[in-house]
Design a protein around this motif. Structure first.
Motif, PDB file in Angstrom:
ATOM      1  N   ASN A  79       0.818  -1.218   0.000  1.00  0.00           N
ATOM      2  CA  ASN A  79       0.000   0.000   0.000  1.00  0.00           C
ATOM      3  C   ASN A  79       0.853   1.270   0.000  1.00  0.00           C
ATOM      4  O   ASN A  79       0.576   2.226   0.707  1.00  0.00           O
ATOM      5  CB  ASN A  79      -0.954  -0.010   1.216  1.00  0.00           C
ATOM      6  CG  ASN A  79      -1.939   1.145   1.171  1.00  0.00           C
ATOM      7  OD1 ASN A  79      -2.315   1.618   0.087  1.00  0.00           O
ATOM      8  ND2 ASN A  79      -2.350   1.623   2.337  1.00  0.00           N
ATOM      9  N   LYS A 101       3.963   3.736  -2.528  1.00  0.00           N
ATOM     10  CA  LYS A 101       4.338   4.194  -3.861  1.00  0.00           C
ATOM     11  C   LYS A 101       5.831   3.910  -3.984  1.00  0.00           C
ATOM     12  O   LYS A 101       6.655   4.611  -3.387  1.00  0.00           O
ATOM     13  CB  LYS A 101       4.032   5.684  -3.991  1.00  0.00           C
ATOM     14  CG  LYS A 101       4.272   6.250  -5.366  1.00  0.00           C
ATOM     15  CD  LYS A 101       3.732   7.675  -5.458  1.00  0.00           C
ATOM     16  CE  LYS A 101       4.033   8.270  -6.835  1.00  0.00           C
ATOM     17  NZ  LYS A 101       3.583   9.664  -6.960  1.00  0.00           N
ATOM     18  N   GLN A 132       3.405  -0.691  -6.134  1.00  0.00           N
ATOM     19  CA  GLN A 132       2.648  -0.511  -4.902  1.00  0.00           C
ATOM     20  C   GLN A 132       3.276  -1.232  -3.714  1.00  0.00           C
ATOM     21  O   GLN A 132       3.149  -0.785  -2.576  1.00  0.00           O
ATOM     22  CB  GLN A 132       1.246  -1.092  -5.157  1.00  0.00           C
ATOM     23  CG  GLN A 132       0.186  -0.697  -4.201  1.00  0.00           C
ATOM     24  CD  GLN A 132      -1.180  -1.246  -4.641  1.00  0.00           C
ATOM     25  OE1 GLN A 132      -1.265  -2.216  -5.419  1.00  0.00           O
ATOM     26  NE2 GLN A 132      -2.243  -0.642  -4.151  1.00  0.00           N
ATOM     27  N   SER A 185       2.137  -5.212  -7.354  1.00  0.00           N
ATOM     28  CA  SER A 185       0.947  -4.685  -6.687  1.00  0.00           C
ATOM     29  C   SER A 185       0.753  -5.401  -5.357  1.00  0.00           C
ATOM     30  O   SER A 185       1.393  -6.428  -5.082  1.00  0.00           O
ATOM     31  CB  SER A 185      -0.277  -4.914  -7.573  1.00  0.00           C
ATOM     32  OG  SER A 185      -0.510  -6.305  -7.682  1.00  0.00           O
TER      33      SER A 185
END
Ligand SMILES: [Zn+2]
Length: 599
Positions: free
Chosen positions: A32, A34, A46, A60
């Motif tokens: 969660n 960047k 992510q 991700s």
């Protein structure tokens, strides 16, 4: 065969399966967030997972979910930015740490009258005999001039040395001159400057190699003290996200400190040492053999403590009054009229070129300090001759500082594969770039001071180094100045056309720096298979106002999969942290502390 052995066999197969399953799980998952990977596509992801010291996945949250097992530490990044660990390619950690323990003159106006009370205050706290050197550092030397007799009015009994903050200049008092044994009969030092009066008597000012001569005459603190001071400084560097560095001036004294830090487990970063070449005009096979032996000795560990590089001074510094940098055309005087003074090269160009050929053939990286455009050209010429003699040996040679580069030389960096090592933090309007510089160069040359943008456009590989303790090692300040060419607060930029994109500044401290350090196979970007060297930041550099980049706080620094810094409450640095970041930390403090203890 009875049921017993079959059950036993089954049980062992099952447990092997569970073990394999366990092995497939990551030790740590950051999700969660960047993740700015600095991979070839400069992708932003992510989540990231690592096991031991190795990144096992970047993708991700969904991609990394299968890697989360019961023992996996999961960190919710709550959208924070992650960068590869930052790499400072030109810094002096040991010299800087020792200077930090001296009487500090930073921010004090450099006149005898204003220095006097500050130095006398230090002397009162640090009493010593007439044979015990007293040293002060970080003197704002630009425009400063003084004689030993001037210094005697501050302190006449003890020997005193005042070190300029460019790291190339020192002033001593009369007692100091006497202890150094420097007289009118003392010969000049090649590559250095001993200031003298009309009769040839030294006046107390030493520059470049003459300042190294002074340094070597002053007894240094015991090894353990140097190690402790450096270790404390390295911790502070971890708090700025630095995970690798190159010490750009290493003699046996620095080598001993690095070795001790390594042996006692006090290295929270990867270190490469650049061995100082005292005489770059000595191209003998003996000189090359000595450098190779020193490099071999400095290669202690294939990843954490390595040598393989040498450091050469091509010239000195450009600012008045030193003006020891080598220019293609003479300096102007304070009124912009030409003089006959053009500085001098600190080597014989032909001999130096032969030395570089030999070092290149032997596989060493040559890192040259070159400030003036003539020093830059002579360095490029030497690299060109090495290329002609040896072909491309992939040694990733570097020129650092690059205060002035003739535009005709811009394309040669790419052509010759020579890396441009900028101190991005220097490229702003400040006392050092104005008064003692601007009039003496004139507008045509001044326009090209610190030409990072021009070299970037010409396809050069740009890397960044702080040259601390000449300037701060905070990489975010370097990013901000490199991008804005200004010291902030609405200050007028210095040569705005020479700014570089933020991504280029980040590359300069990550993937390009790793390439220059010959460690890009393991570090510099966040990709599966590479080492888990990474930083978590409190703000998104890629979207914020560039004028606030320097306020970035590093929330966590990982080296080789280990948490070596976390912004925990109780650190002084946290006091001015924004609330969000504080909250972010509160939630995860316990977990991070647990890792820290485990590691
Ligand atoms: Zn330096």
């Amino acid at each position: 065969m009875g049921a017993g052995p079959i059950l036993a066999l089954l049980a062992s197969v099952l447990s092997a399966g569970a073990e394999a399953e366990e092995k497939a799980k990551a030790d740590v998952v950051l999700r969660n967030g960047k993740i700015y990977t600095a991979d070839p596509a400069r992708s932003v992801r992510q989540a990231l997972a690592f096991t031991g010291n190795t990144i096992v996945a970047v993708g991700s949250d969904t991609d990394v979910a299968p890697l989360i097992g019961p023992k996996t530490k999961v960190v919710d990044l709550v959208g924070k930015l992650v960068l590869p660990g930052l790499i400072d390619t030109h810094i002096h950690p040991i010299i800087g740490a020792l200077n930090g323990a001296k009487c500090g003159l930073a921010g004090v106006k450099a006149t005898i009258d204003t220095l006097k009370p500050v130095i006398q205050d230090c002397l009162a706290k640090d009493q010593g005999s007439a044979d015990e050197w007293f040293e002060a550092a970080q003197l704002d030397n630009y425009g400063f001039s003084a004689t030993a007799k001037d210094l005697d009015t501050i302190e006449a009994t003890r020997p005193v040395a005042l070190w300029g903050n460019d790291g190339h200049t020192v002033w001593v008092n009369s007692r100091g001159l006497a202890l150094l044994g420097v007289t009118a009969e003392t010969p000049d030092i090649p590559g250095g400057k001993i200031a003298r009066d009309a009769k040839g008597t030294p006046t107390g000012y030493f520059a470049d190699r003459a300042s190294i001569f002074v340094d070597e005459k002053i007894p240094s603190p015991p090894l353990e003290e140097k190690v402790a001071l450096t270790a404390a400084e390295l911790k502070r560097m971890s708090a700025y996200g630095i995970t690798s560095l190159m010490d750009a001036f290493v003699t046996p004294a620095e080598e001993a400190v690095w070795r001790k830090l390594y042996d006692t487990g006090r290295l929270p970063m990867r270190v490469r040492t650049a061995i100082y070449v005292a005489d770059p005009s000595d191209d003998s096979d003996d000189a090359v053999a000595r450098l190779l032996a020193a490099s071999k000795q400095g290669d202690v560990d294939t990843e954490i403590l390595r040598a393989g590089a040498v450091k050469v001074f091509a010239d000195g510094v450009m600012e008045y009054p030193a003006q020891t940098a080598a220019l293609l055309k003479p300096y102007l005087d304070a009124n912009g009229k030409p003089t006959k003074h053009e500085g001098e090269l600190y080597f014989d160009p032909e001999r130096f070129a032969r030395l570089v050929q030999k070092l290149d053939a032997a596989g060493l990286t040559v890192h040259v300090h070159a400030i003036g455009d003539r020093a830059v050209r002579a360095s490029l010429d030497a690299f060109a001759s090495a290329r002609a003699a040896n072909g491309d040996k992939d040694n990733r040679h570097q020129i650092a500082h690059l205060q002035l580069v003739d535009p005709a030389d811009f394309p040669r960096f790419k052509e010759l594969g020579v890396i441009a090592d900028f101190q991005l933090e220097w490229a702003k309007r400040e006392p050092a770039t104005e008064g003692p510089l601007e009039p003496y160069l004139g507008p045509e040359r001044y326009r090209y001071v610190y030409p990072a943008g021009s070299l970037h456009k010409a396809g050069a590989t740009i890397i960044g180094g702080s040259d601390w303790d000449v300037s701060s090692y905070n990489p975010f300040r370097a990013f901000q100045t490199g991008v804005t060419r200004s010291g902030g607060n609405g200050q007028k930029p210095l040569n705005i056309d020479e700014r570089i994109p933020l991504e280029t500044a980040i590359d300069a401290y990550t993937i390009n720096a790793a390439y220059a350090m010959k460690q890009n196979k393991t570090t510099g970007s966040l990709e599966a298979g590479k080492r888990a060297d990474l930083v978590v930041l409190d703000r998104d550099l890629l979207t914020i106002d560039p004028e606030t980049i320097d306020q970035t706080t590093v929330l966590a620094t990982y080296l080789d999969g280990r948490l070596v810094h976390s912004a925990s409450p109780g650190n002084a640095k946290d006091d001015d942290e924004d609330e969000d970041a504080g909250k972010w930390w509160d939630e995860r403090e316990a977990r991070m502390r647990e890792w820290l203890h485990r590691n």
